[in-house]
Design a protein around this motif. Structure first.
Motif, PDB file in Angstrom:
ATOM      1  N   SER A  71       0.868  -1.175   0.000  1.00 63.61           N
ATOM      2  CA  SER A  71       0.000   0.000   0.000  1.00 63.61           C
ATOM      3  C   SER A  71       0.905   1.225   0.000  1.00 63.61           C
ATOM      4  CB  SER A  71      -0.928  -0.008   1.225  1.00 63.61           C
ATOM      5  OG  SER A  71      -0.174  -0.018   2.418  1.00 63.61           O
ATOM      6  N   SER A  72       0.328   2.399   0.185  1.00 64.75           N
ATOM      7  CA  SER A  72       1.143   3.612   0.185  1.00 64.75           C
ATOM      8  C   SER A  72       2.100   3.608   1.378  1.00 64.75           C
ATOM      9  CB  SER A  72       0.251   4.851   0.254  1.00 64.75           C
ATOM     10  OG  SER A  72      -0.330   4.974   1.539  1.00 64.75           O
ATOM     11  N   GLU A  73       3.202   4.300   1.208  1.00 66.16           N
ATOM     12  CA  GLU A  73       4.196   4.376   2.279  1.00 66.16           C
ATOM     13  C   GLU A  73       3.595   4.976   3.547  1.00 66.16           C
ATOM     14  OE1 GLU A  73       8.519   3.877   3.175  1.00 66.16           O
ATOM     15  OE2 GLU A  73       7.003   3.003   1.864  1.00 66.16           O
ATOM     16  N   GLU A  74       2.746   5.962   3.398  1.00 66.09           N
ATOM     17  CA  GLU A  74       2.126   6.599   4.564  1.00 66.09           C
ATOM     18  C   GLU A  74       1.231   5.614   5.309  1.00 66.09           C
ATOM     19  OE1 GLU A  74       1.707   9.151   7.455  1.00 66.09           O
ATOM     20  OE2 GLU A  74       3.020   9.477   5.730  1.00 66.09           O
ATOM     21  N   ASP A  75       0.438   4.850   4.566  1.00 70.31           N
ATOM     22  CA  ASP A  75      -0.421   3.848   5.207  1.00 70.31           C
ATOM     23  C   ASP A  75       0.422   2.795   5.922  1.00 70.31           C
ATOM     24  OD1 ASP A  75      -2.795   5.001   4.487  1.00 70.31           O
ATOM     25  OD2 ASP A  75      -3.161   3.688   2.765  1.00 70.31           O
ATOM     26  N   ARG A  76       1.514   2.366   5.299  1.00 73.24           N
ATOM     27  CA  ARG A  76       2.358   1.346   5.898  1.00 73.24           C
ATOM     28  C   ARG A  76       2.988   1.857   7.198  1.00 73.24           C
ATOM     29  NH1 ARG A  76       4.493  -2.799   3.041  1.00 73.24           N
ATOM     30  NH2 ARG A  76       6.642  -2.252   3.584  1.00 73.24           N
ATOM     31  N   LYS A  77       3.307   3.124   7.259  1.00 73.27           N
ATOM     32  CA  LYS A  77       3.834   3.714   8.497  1.00 73.27           C
ATOM     33  C   LYS A  77       2.787   3.645   9.606  1.00 73.27           C
ATOM     34  CE  LYS A  77       6.986   7.043   6.301  1.00 73.27           C
ATOM     35  NZ  LYS A  77       7.234   8.489   6.038  1.00 73.27           N
ATOM     36  N   ILE A  78       1.550   3.981   9.250  1.00 76.64           N
ATOM     37  CA  ILE A  78       0.466   3.924  10.231  1.00 76.64           C
ATOM     38  C   ILE A  78       0.250   2.491  10.694  1.00 76.64           C
ATOM     39  CG2 ILE A  78      -2.020   4.234  10.542  1.00 76.64           C
ATOM     40  CD1 ILE A  78      -1.792   6.605   8.541  1.00 76.64           C
ATOM     41  N   PHE A  79       0.238   1.562   9.759  1.00 76.67           N
ATOM     42  CA  PHE A  79       0.015   0.153  10.101  1.00 76.67           C
ATOM     43  C   PHE A  79       1.116  -0.365  11.030  1.00 76.67           C
ATOM     44  CE2 PHE A  79      -2.095  -0.432   5.669  1.00 76.67           C
ATOM     45  CZ  PHE A  79      -3.209   0.271   6.106  1.00 76.67           C
ATOM     46  N   ALA A  80       2.369  -0.023  10.719  1.00 77.05           N
ATOM     47  CA  ALA A  80       3.484  -0.475  11.568  1.00 77.05           C
ATOM     48  C   ALA A  80       3.325   0.066  12.981  1.00 77.05           C
ATOM     49  CB  ALA A  80       4.810  -0.030  10.966  1.00 77.05           C
ATOM     50  N   GLY A  81       2.927   1.332  13.087  1.00 78.27           N
ATOM     51  CA  GLY A  81       2.729   1.921  14.404  1.00 78.27           C
ATOM     52  C   GLY A  81       1.612   1.244  15.175  1.00 78.27           C
ATOM     53  N   ASN A  82       0.524   0.916  14.486  1.00 81.28           N
ATOM     54  CA  ASN A  82      -0.600   0.250  15.152  1.00 81.28           C
ATOM     55  C   ASN A  82      -0.230  -1.160  15.612  1.00 81.28           C
ATOM     56  OD1 ASN A  82      -2.253   2.461  14.802  1.00 81.28           O
ATOM     57  ND2 ASN A  82      -3.228   1.680  12.957  1.00 81.28           N
ATOM     58  N   ALA A 113      11.530  -1.328   8.587  1.00 77.27           N
ATOM     59  CA  ALA A 113      12.642  -1.098   9.511  1.00 77.27           C
ATOM     60  C   ALA A 113      12.129  -0.598  10.859  1.00 77.27           C
ATOM     61  CB  ALA A 113      13.630  -0.098   8.904  1.00 77.27           C
ATOM     62  N   THR A 114      11.119   0.267  10.821  1.00 76.94           N
ATOM     63  CA  THR A 114      10.519   0.774  12.057  1.00 76.94           C
ATOM     64  C   THR A 114       9.891  -0.353  12.858  1.00 76.94           C
ATOM     65  OG1 THR A 114      10.058   2.932  11.073  1.00 76.94           O
ATOM     66  CG2 THR A 114       8.737   2.311  12.988  1.00 76.94           C
ATOM     67  N   LEU A 115       9.212  -1.263  12.170  1.00 73.08           N
ATOM     68  CA  LEU A 115       8.559  -2.380  12.845  1.00 73.08           C
ATOM     69  C   LEU A 115       9.588  -3.325  13.465  1.00 73.08           C
ATOM     70  CD1 LEU A 115       6.035  -3.812  13.678  1.00 73.08           C
ATOM     71  CD2 LEU A 115       5.778  -4.697  11.351  1.00 73.08           C
ATOM     72  N   VAL A 116      10.663  -3.603  12.740  1.00 71.31           N
ATOM     73  CA  VAL A 116      11.711  -4.480  13.276  1.00 71.31           C
ATOM     74  C   VAL A 116      12.340  -3.862  14.522  1.00 71.31           C
ATOM     75  CG1 VAL A 116      13.995  -5.454  12.825  1.00 71.31           C
ATOM     76  CG2 VAL A 116      12.205  -5.628  11.096  1.00 71.31           C
ATOM     77  N   ALA A 117      12.658  -2.569  14.455  1.00 65.37           N
ATOM     78  CA  ALA A 117      13.258  -1.898  15.607  1.00 65.37           C
ATOM     79  C   ALA A 117      12.300  -1.869  16.789  1.00 65.37           C
ATOM     80  CB  ALA A 117      13.672  -0.475  15.218  1.00 65.37           C
ATOM     81  N   GLY A 118      11.020  -1.638  16.520  1.00 65.59           N
ATOM     82  CA  GLY A 118      10.040  -1.590  17.595  1.00 65.59           C
ATOM     83  C   GLY A 118       9.835  -2.937  18.254  1.00 65.59           C
ATOM     84  N   LEU A 119       9.849  -3.995  17.473  1.00 64.45           N
ATOM     85  CA  LEU A 119       9.732  -5.334  18.057  1.00 64.45           C
ATOM     86  C   LEU A 119      10.930  -5.638  18.944  1.00 64.45           C
ATOM     87  CD1 LEU A 119       8.394  -7.394  15.013  1.00 64.45           C
ATOM     88  CD2 LEU A 119       7.148  -6.835  17.104  1.00 64.45           C
TER      89      LEU A 119
END
Length: 280
Positions: A71-82, A113-119
């Motif tokens: 999906s769009s990069e912006e949506d993927r950022k939101i999804f990773a955060g959620n 990368a954000t999701l991996v770091a957050g996990l």
């Protein structure tokens, strides 16, 4: 305790559901359609756009399999955060995240990368599945129709570009193993090793189909044109841009030291095995 699978009716999640159900594990299938029927699983309607829904779905889970949709990069950022919000709140016993081939280098950044770091910071047991390119890409109409009709396998890589190809079936095998092997954490590379080239792919198709098949490199722009009717102009442009970057690389091979072969004893299918498994 159940195993919660994102995208349970899709290309990546469905094989994980099937593999877990075959192993006799309780499975919860997350979909956007509350009326969906998923064999071997209880269906829960929960989307990436709601951290609250994800938290409810993850709470008490033995494991969660997650990947970020195209999906769009912006949506993927939101999804990773959620996802991270839900993981931190619900604290499932184990999370397995498939990067789907997206970069996870902190220097490059991006939602994966954000999701991996957050996990890594969550304190929740987890592992990251890192494939390179999916063999299922070769089932896209612009590829498989050309193979069958013209004996030509078109793809947006150079003929000398080696890739550690993997299938969604391989990802499912590794995900199930990682739910069991909680001693394995960090990144697990999934794909054929040694890596193979486009002409190697064509040779496997030729053997399977009993006809001559040759490999034909195409440009990222040709790829964008082929994909736009299937996934929309924006997503197709994003994929084409990724292949443009890839064109400057020497190849996409897994690292043997972090491979599923070494860490889990799970060997991905050869191209010929995959073709037989998917019935091409």
């Amino acid at each position: 305790m159940t195993y919660v699978i994102h995208g349970a009716t899709g290309a990546q999640g469905a094989p994980v559901v099937s593999a877990l159900a075959a192993a006799g594990k309780p499975v919860t299938a997350l979909t956007r359609n509350e009326h969906a029927v998923v064999d071997g699983a209880r269906v829960v309607a929960a989307g990436y756009s709601s951290a609250a829904d994800l938290t409810d779905a993850y709470r008490g889970a033995a494991g969660v399999f997650v990947h970020l949709p195209v999906s769009s990069e912006e949506d993927r950022k939101i999804f990773a955060g959620n996802i991270l919000t839900a993981v931190r709140a619900a604290r499932p016993a184990r999370v397995v995240f498939s990067t789907s081939g997206f970069p996870i280098d902190p220097a490059i950044g991006g939602p994966s990368a954000t999701l991996v770091a957050g996990l890594a910071d969550s304190g929740v047991s987890h592992a990251v599945i890192a494939p390179e390119l999916y063999l299922e890409n070769l089932l896209m109409p612009y590829v498989i129709d050309s193979v069958r009709e013209r004996g030509v396998l078109p793809y947006a890589i150079r003929a000398d570009f080696p890739v550690s190809w993997a299938s969604h079936l391989d990802i499912a095998d590794v995900a199930v193993a990682l739910f069991e092997r909680t001693d394995v954490s960090g990144v697990v590379s999934v794909g054929q090793y040694p890596a193979i080239t486009g002409p190697d792919l064509a040779a496997a198709f030729a053997t399977r189909l009993g006809r001559d098949v040759v490999f034909e490199p195409i440009t990222p722009e040709q790829l964008r044109t082929a994909l736009a009717p299937l996934m929309g102009a924006g997503a197709a442009a994003d994929v084409a841009a990724a292949y443009q970057v890839m064109s400057t690389m020497p190849g996409r091979s897994i690292t043997p030291e972090t491979s599923a072969q070494k860490l889990l004893g799970v060997t991905p299918r050869t191209t010929s095995q995959w073709l037989a498994d998917v019935g091409v």
